[in-house]
Design an enzyme around this catalytic site. Structure first.
Site, PDB file in Angstrom:
ATOM      1  N   ASN A   1       6.198  21.631 -27.648  1.00 12.44           N
ATOM      2  CA  ASN A   1       5.475  20.418 -27.289  1.00 12.44           C
ATOM      3  C   ASN A   1       4.842  19.735 -28.498  1.00 12.44           C
ATOM      4  O   ASN A   1       4.525  20.404 -29.479  1.00 12.44           O
ATOM      5  CB  ASN A   1       4.366  20.755 -26.277  1.00 12.44           C
ATOM      6  CG  ASN A   1       4.899  20.894 -24.866  1.00 12.44           C
ATOM      7  OD1 ASN A   1       5.759  20.124 -24.441  1.00 12.44           O
ATOM      8  ND2 ASN A   1       4.392  21.876 -24.142  1.00 12.44           N
TER       9      ASN A   1
ATOM     10  N   TYR B   1       1.447  15.947 -14.720  1.00 12.87           N
ATOM     11  CA  TYR B   1       0.818  15.349 -15.898  1.00 12.87           C
ATOM     12  C   TYR B   1       0.344  13.924 -15.626  1.00 12.87           C
ATOM     13  O   TYR B   1      -0.479  13.391 -16.367  1.00 12.87           O
ATOM     14  CB  TYR B   1       1.787  15.352 -17.082  1.00 12.87           C
ATOM     15  CG  TYR B   1       1.999  16.719 -17.678  1.00 12.87           C
ATOM     16  CD1 TYR B   1       1.148  17.214 -18.656  1.00 12.87           C
ATOM     17  CD2 TYR B   1       3.048  17.520 -17.245  1.00 12.87           C
ATOM     18  CE1 TYR B   1       1.328  18.472 -19.185  1.00 12.87           C
ATOM     19  CE2 TYR B   1       3.241  18.788 -17.773  1.00 12.87           C
ATOM     20  CZ  TYR B   1       2.375  19.260 -18.745  1.00 12.87           C
ATOM     21  OH  TYR B   1       2.558  20.516 -19.267  1.00 12.87           O
TER      22      TYR B   1
ATOM     23  N   ARG C   1      -4.996  24.790 -30.123  1.00  9.79           N
ATOM     24  CA  ARG C   1      -4.902  24.206 -28.784  1.00  9.79           C
ATOM     25  C   ARG C   1      -6.290  24.050 -28.169  1.00  9.79           C
ATOM     26  O   ARG C   1      -6.581  23.034 -27.523  1.00  9.79           O
ATOM     27  CB  ARG C   1      -4.028  25.084 -27.885  1.00  9.79           C
ATOM     28  CG  ARG C   1      -3.970  24.601 -26.449  1.00  9.79           C
ATOM     29  CD  ARG C   1      -3.116  25.512 -25.581  1.00  9.79           C
ATOM     30  NE  ARG C   1      -3.100  25.045 -24.201  1.00  9.79           N
ATOM     31  CZ  ARG C   1      -2.383  25.607 -23.219  1.00  9.79           C
ATOM     32  NH1 ARG C   1      -1.622  26.657 -23.493  1.00  9.79           N
ATOM     33  NH2 ARG C   1      -2.420  25.133 -22.003  1.00  9.79           N
TER      34      ARG C   1
ATOM     35  N   CYS D   1      12.358  20.765 -20.973  1.00 11.72           N
ATOM     36  CA  CYS D   1      11.059  20.954 -20.322  1.00 11.72           C
ATOM     37  C   CYS D   1      11.291  21.647 -18.984  1.00 11.72           C
ATOM     38  O   CYS D   1      12.375  21.519 -18.393  1.00 11.72           O
ATOM     39  CB  CYS D   1      10.378  19.605 -20.119  1.00 11.72           C
ATOM     40  SG  CYS D   1       8.740  19.694 -19.348  1.00 11.72           S
TER      41      CYS D   1
ATOM     42  N   HIS E   1       6.809  14.752 -19.768  1.00  9.86           N
ATOM     43  CA  HIS E   1       5.458  14.815 -19.216  1.00  9.86           C
ATOM     44  C   HIS E   1       4.974  13.465 -18.689  1.00  9.86           C
ATOM     45  O   HIS E   1       3.775  13.231 -18.563  1.00  9.86           O
ATOM     46  CB  HIS E   1       4.456  15.391 -20.232  1.00  9.86           C
ATOM     47  CG  HIS E   1       4.678  16.847 -20.504  1.00  9.86           C
ATOM     48  ND1 HIS E   1       3.860  17.583 -21.321  1.00  9.86           N
ATOM     49  CD2 HIS E   1       5.630  17.704 -20.051  1.00  9.86           C
ATOM     50  CE1 HIS E   1       4.296  18.833 -21.380  1.00  9.86           C
ATOM     51  NE2 HIS E   1       5.366  18.922 -20.612  1.00  9.86           N
TER      52      HIS E   1
END
Length: 417
Positions: A144, A241, A90, A164, A194
């Protein structure tokens, strides 16, 4: 009822377990199995999970294993919350795109594509093993990028629903501002995972969104880190987002000068794991709130209960479009309110989506199609096509450079690289 959690060694799992304990009347679990290859983390998380159940008087049993097939055997539902490559991967997703002047983020843009390429093959392997062991089990995906992962599962014929926490977060936040209980708040939540907007907020059938923005617009805008005038002009509340799209260059400048969110989360996780080791700890620590994923447990309990209990109630999920948004293909995965029963989710009819939103939704849907092609079939050209199609990239030079960076940083996870 037996549930299995793949990625059960996550430091976030105690939040999920706390929800199972508190909401046991909604979801009467008899057995919960945590599955994770990280045995040390699993033991710490599993030990705390048992203590949470014991403190709250939950009669169910909790066990843990690194053996996926054993853990999923006989499960009525399997929850996926895995992170291939951990926080280290990440961290890369959030940093190398910045070198090209593009947002570094784990679910959208080049970083989101990298995560999809690492994740989709693993999730499909897990789902196939679930199908062989127990073809009637539901798969609830919280991994995700949820939209792409859920689309992969559904196009391969798996019994899956994407979940989500953005919508439930808005519901809880708005309920608090309005001084009502969350179950009184109904959201007109629409878009892709998102990439969503709240077009109305109804209480007792009345749309209170205009009044909500008029009275609390400054606080909502501050939470989203978006300008208050934008919310007034749109008359909607975008997902936070959307800041990556609406203020891309400003976000890139901000991210350049500070540690990645992955680095922050990794530090929090180390502190959490130390806390979890304490045999006296029997509740989720306050520090866990800084880990992210608020209200995921409540959303997961409600969705799993609806699927297994055949309730037919309305929840906001990721499901196949199937004509709901007429400008998208049927096999696109959208995030909208749906009735959920034992057959799965059925999206409710929606008002036509305004061009301001529909254009971006169509663009990102096309990207997600190309991203899934790249995840399933591999190849530099497919990665390049996905990046070129993304509205946060969209230039040949950027797409070329980002393709090379993506492959270089993820070579160990890409069988075709």
């Amino acid at each position: 009822m037996k549930l299995a959690v793949v990625g059960g060694g996550s430091t976030y799992t105690p939040e999920l377990v706390d929800g199972f304990a508190r909401l046991r009347d909604v979801l009467p679990l008899k057995e919960l199995v945590l599955i994770d290859p990280a045995v040390d983390r699993l033991e710490r998380v599993g030990g705390l999970a048992r203590r949470i159940f014991a403190k709250q008087g939950h009669p169910g049993t909790i066990s843990w294993t690194h053996d996926l097939d054993a853990g999923i055997d006989g499960a009525d539902a399997v929850l996926l919350q895995l992170r291939i490559g951990g926080q280290a991967a990440r961290d890369q997703d959030e940093t190398w795109p910045l070198e090209c002047g593009c947002v570094g983020q784990e679910t959208t843009g080049a970083g989101g594509l990298a995560k999809a390429l690492r994740t989709v093959p693993v999730v499909l392997d897990i789902a196939e093993r679930v199908r062989r062991r127990n073809p009637d089990a539901w798969i609830v995906d919280f991994t995700n990028p949820v939209g792409i992962v859920t689309r992969a599962l559904l196009t391969h014929g798996h019994k899956a629903v994407g979940l989500c926490n953005v919508a439930i977060g808005f519901q809880r936040r708005f309920a608090k501002l309005l001084g009502v209980s969350p179950d009184q708040v109904e959201l007109e939540h629409i878009g892709l995972n998102h990439l969503t907007w709240e077009r109305s907020v109804r209480v007792a059938g009345e749309d209170v969104l205009p009044a909500l923005l008029a009275e609390h617009g400054d606080a909502i805008a501050a939470d989203l880190r978006l300008p208050r005038p934008l919310l007034d002009r749109l008359g909607t509340v975008p997902s936070y987002y959307l800041r990556y799209y609406y203020q891309h260059d400003a976000v890139v400048r901000e991210l350049h000068g500070k540690p990645s969110r992955a680095a922050e989360v990794a530090a929090i996780e180390q502190r959490l794991l130390t806390l979890y080791q304490d045999p006296a700890l029997d509740e989720k620590p306050e520090l866990l709130a800084r880990r992210g994923g608020a209200f995921y447990s409540e959303a997961a309990v409600a969705l799993t209960s609806s699927l297994l209990g055949d309730t037919g109630d309305t929840q906001i999920v990721n499901a196949l479009n199937n004509g709901t948004l007429s400008f998208l293909p049927d096999d696109a995965v959208i995030e909208v309110p749906a009735t959920v029963d034992a057959t799965g989710p059925t999206p409710l009819p929606v008002r036509p989506l305004e061009p301001l939103y529909a254009g971006l939704v169509a663009n990102v849907t096309a990207y997600e199609h190309l991203a899934l092609e790249a995840a399933l079939k591999g190849g530099r050209d497919r990665v390049f096509s996905a990046l070129l199609s993304h509205p946060l990239i969209g230039q040949i030079d950027y797409a070329d450079r980002l393709t090379d960076e993506l492959i270089a940083h993820n070579r160990e996870h890409l069988t075709w690289a």
